[in-house]
Design an enzyme around this catalytic site. Structure first.
Site, PDB file in Angstrom:
ATOM      1  N   GLU A 225     -97.872  -6.354  24.414  1.00  0.00           N
ATOM      2  CA  GLU A 225     -99.196  -5.739  24.818  1.00  0.00           C
ATOM      3  C   GLU A 225    -100.035  -6.851  25.409  1.00  0.00           C
ATOM      4  OE1 GLU A 225    -101.285  -3.086  22.116  1.00  0.00           O
ATOM      5  OE2 GLU A 225     -99.333  -1.750  22.502  1.00  0.00           O
ATOM      6  N   GLU A 358     -93.027   1.385  21.855  1.00  0.00           N
ATOM      7  CA  GLU A 358     -93.885   2.043  20.931  1.00  0.00           C
ATOM      8  C   GLU A 358     -94.131   3.286  21.280  1.00  0.00           C
ATOM      9  OE1 GLU A 358     -97.132  -0.311  19.609  1.00  0.00           O
ATOM     10  OE2 GLU A 358     -96.034  -2.399  19.976  1.00  0.00           O
TER      11      GLU A 358
HETATM   12  O1  AHR Z   1     -98.097   0.098  16.093  1.00  0.00           O
HETATM   13  C1  AHR Z   1     -99.434  -0.489  15.849  1.00  0.00           C
HETATM   14  C2  AHR Z   1     -99.824  -1.322  16.831  1.00  0.00           C
HETATM   15  O2  AHR Z   1     -99.996  -0.564  18.010  1.00  0.00           O
HETATM   16  C3  AHR Z   1     -98.953  -2.419  17.573  1.00  0.00           C
HETATM   17  O3  AHR Z   1     -99.181  -3.510  16.609  1.00  0.00           O
HETATM   18  C4  AHR Z   1     -99.523  -2.689  19.002  1.00  0.00           C
HETATM   19  O4  AHR Z   1     -98.614  -3.338  19.638  1.00  0.00           O
HETATM   20  C5  AHR Z   1    -100.108  -1.362  19.326  1.00  0.00           C
HETATM   21  O5  AHR Z   1    -101.334  -1.331  19.873  1.00  0.00           O
END
Ligand code: AHR
Length: 559
Positions: A225, A358
């Site tokens: 991110e 994610e």
């Molecule tokens: O999964 C939780 C968080 O969500 C992670 O650390 C981040 O990459 C995302 O914003």
């Protein structure tokens, strides 16, 4: 060339699809047609392969966050909790069963704060460090503020993670720190993992840590991110950083795959400008994968950009909240195709694939399995449907999506497990991964679903959620079809036609519960479980009724 039978059945299918659109417009027609034939159709086109479904699509994410690592996975070798080299045995056994293609570690936002050297050397000598999540606003009242979730003892480091992956037959995927460590430390981490036995000082250190042989780590994320917690870069600046970090990465005979920190949801500008930057520098060839993140987190009232606001309860939800989060998750398909199209502007041959590292549901705090499980949440049949919808999307786009990781494995967002001290249970999402494991390594074939949409009220105005959804894949003479019915309360009957092959027999299994809010708890761990179902062949077709809020797998033997 398509054979005439196939052409005819495709025409019939297209007519049915057109009729599907009419059904939405004309209720009287709906009633008339429903009396004659199933309201939905699934057409599986065996002669239209999409691509191989990479096992890495069925990946997981493990971050040093709340109860994921400590208590969730790592209990320590001296624990009274049954363990394999310090790893919770029940979790290892259950995870292995669902064939986790890949596991991403150590974050997430944590990764850009992590010094990999802290997790090396004798365990009792490793430093204690303040965790990235120490000041998160969601810490539940009553959570201990002095445990490993706040001050990380680094007992779970590179070697422990690599052994975890080995135990469950998964590929390790490391996320390197781009925000707060120099590029040289990234290469050194690669050297520690992959340089051959007896070759370097870091190989000797790895041997001293218990792993003389190279770990052969193929997947490396360059930041996480980077538009947010990973440095708040703009896409061009992140492109420059990526070029610096990727300029020299020793391979040690491993087909190293570098993964760039891709967009949040539909941020096409991030994709376009990053790809533009690398294309100009002639470095696009270094980018194996482009990692998008997409969470479904706002069950009602419009989307907010703040990740800690606007979420709703994981277990108590009404119809609007039920459908809204599924609808948001279901945006995955348009996100995949939109970013793919932008990537083609500079990478027309698509050397770089999409990685969705994610994804999942992110509900409001309040259902943590124990107070130290920061952003831990319960997991209902709604989450299982969300998992089925998303995995079907990845399967249908197997030519584009090469890897994915649901967030996160245990005690966190959309987890497969809840685990605390000696308590353990599987969530409904676990069962979806178990059912869908049959798709791994199989050939995805075009699957068209025509099904009337569900209408619901959103902020007082009508909204729709698609009807049945699914994907199909072929492995030898076995055809696997998975189907979700997202309707909260309506069963849906469908006629399933297989074009280009003949079904000989069919077996089915369904995950459903009378109530979409049903979930498993430590005290009631088997409330939601898949059940074998009877499915009958009618000639060359299968007609089946899918229960509301359900995920179903049909295993079809082809003649
Ligand atoms: O999964 C939780 C968080 O969500 C992670 O650390 C981040 O990459 C995302 O914003």
């Amino acid at each position: 060339m398509e054979n005439p039978n196939q052409t005819a059945s495709r025409r019939r299918f297209l007519r049915a699809t057109a009729a599907g659109a009419a059904w939405l417009a004309s209720p009287s027609l709906v009633t008339r047609m429903a009396a004659q034939s199933p309201e939905s159709r699934v057409d599986i086109l065996l002669n239209e392969p999409v691509g191989t479904i990479q096992p890495e699509i069925y990946g997981h994410f493990v971050e040093h966050l709340g109860g994921v690592v400590y208590d969730g996975i790592w209990v320590g070798e001296n624990s009274r909790i049954p363990n394999v080299n310090g790893l919770r045995k029940q979790l290892v056994d259950a995870l292995k069963r669902v064939k986790p293609g890949v596991i991403r570690w150590p974050g997430g936002c944590f990764a850009d704060q992590y010094d990999w050297r802290d997790g090396t050397g004798p365990r009792d000598k490793r430093p204690r460090r303040t965790n990235f999540w120490v000041d998160a606003p969601e810490w539940p009242k009553g959570a201990r503020r002095d445990g490993p979730q706040i001050y990380d003892p680094n007992s779970f480091g590179t070697v422990e993670f690599a052994r975890f992956c080995k135990q469950v037959d998964a590929q390790p995927y490391f996320a390197a720190n781009l925000r707060s460590l120099p590029a040289q430390e990234f290469w050194r981490w690669v050297e520690y993992c992959n340089s051959p036995a007896n070759s370097t000082t870091l190989a000797a250190q790895r041997a001293a840590d218990g792993e003389p042989e190279a770990l052969g780590v193929r997947y490396w994320g360059v930041g996480n991110e980077s538009w947010g917690c990973g440095g708040n870069f703009d896409p061009a600046d992140y492109g420059s950083e990526f070029n610096r970090y990727s300029a020299w990465v020793p391979s040690y005979g491993v087909r190293t795959a570098l993964i760039g920190s891709g967009p949040n949801d539909g941020n096409l500008d991030w994709t376009r400008r990053f790809f533009g930057k690398l294309s100009k520098a002639n470095t696009l060839g270094r980018l194996w994968g482009w990692a998008m993140h997409h969470y479904a987190w706002n069950a009602s009232g419009g989307r907010t950009r703040e990740w800690f606001e606007g979420k709703r309860d994981a277990v108590k939800f009404d119809a609007e909240q039920y459908y809204d989060i599924l609808r948001e998750a279901d945006e995955m398909e348009s996100l995949v195709t939109a970013h793919w199209a932008v990537m083609a502007e500079t990478d027309p041959r698509h050397r770089t694939k999409l990685v969705v590292d994610e994804w999942g549901a992110w509900h409001a705090s309040g259902t943590e399995p124990f107070p130290e499980a920061l952003i831990g949440q319960q997991n209902t049949m709604r989450d299982a449907v969300l998992a089925g919808l998303t995995l079907d999307t990845f399967n249908r786009h197997a030519d584009k999506v090469a890897m994915a990781a649901i967030a996160q494995l245990v005690n966190c967002l959309q987890s497969l497990f809840l685990a605390h001290e000696d308590k353990f249970c599987l969530t409904p999402t676990y069962h979806v991964f178990d059912m869908y494991a049959a798709h791994q390594g199989a050939r995805s074939v075009r699957t068209q679903v025509a099904s009337p949409a569900t209408t619901y009220s959103r902020n007082g105005t009508p909204a729709t959620m698609r009807g049945l959804n699914g994907s199909a894949s072929v492995n030898g003479n076995q055809l696997t079809l998975t189907v979700t019915n997202p309707s909260m309360d309506q069963p849906r009957e469908a006629e399933i036609q297989i074009h280009g092959g003949t079904p000989r027999s069919v077996a089915g299994v369904t995950l459903a519960a009378g109530d979409p809010r049903a979930h498993n708890r430590f005290e009631d761990p088997r409330a939601v479980e898949p059940k074998a179902i009877a499915v009958t062949l009618r000639g060359a077709a299968i007609v089946h009724q899918f229960p509301p809020a359900s995920v179903t797998k049909l295993t079809i033997a082809l003649g």
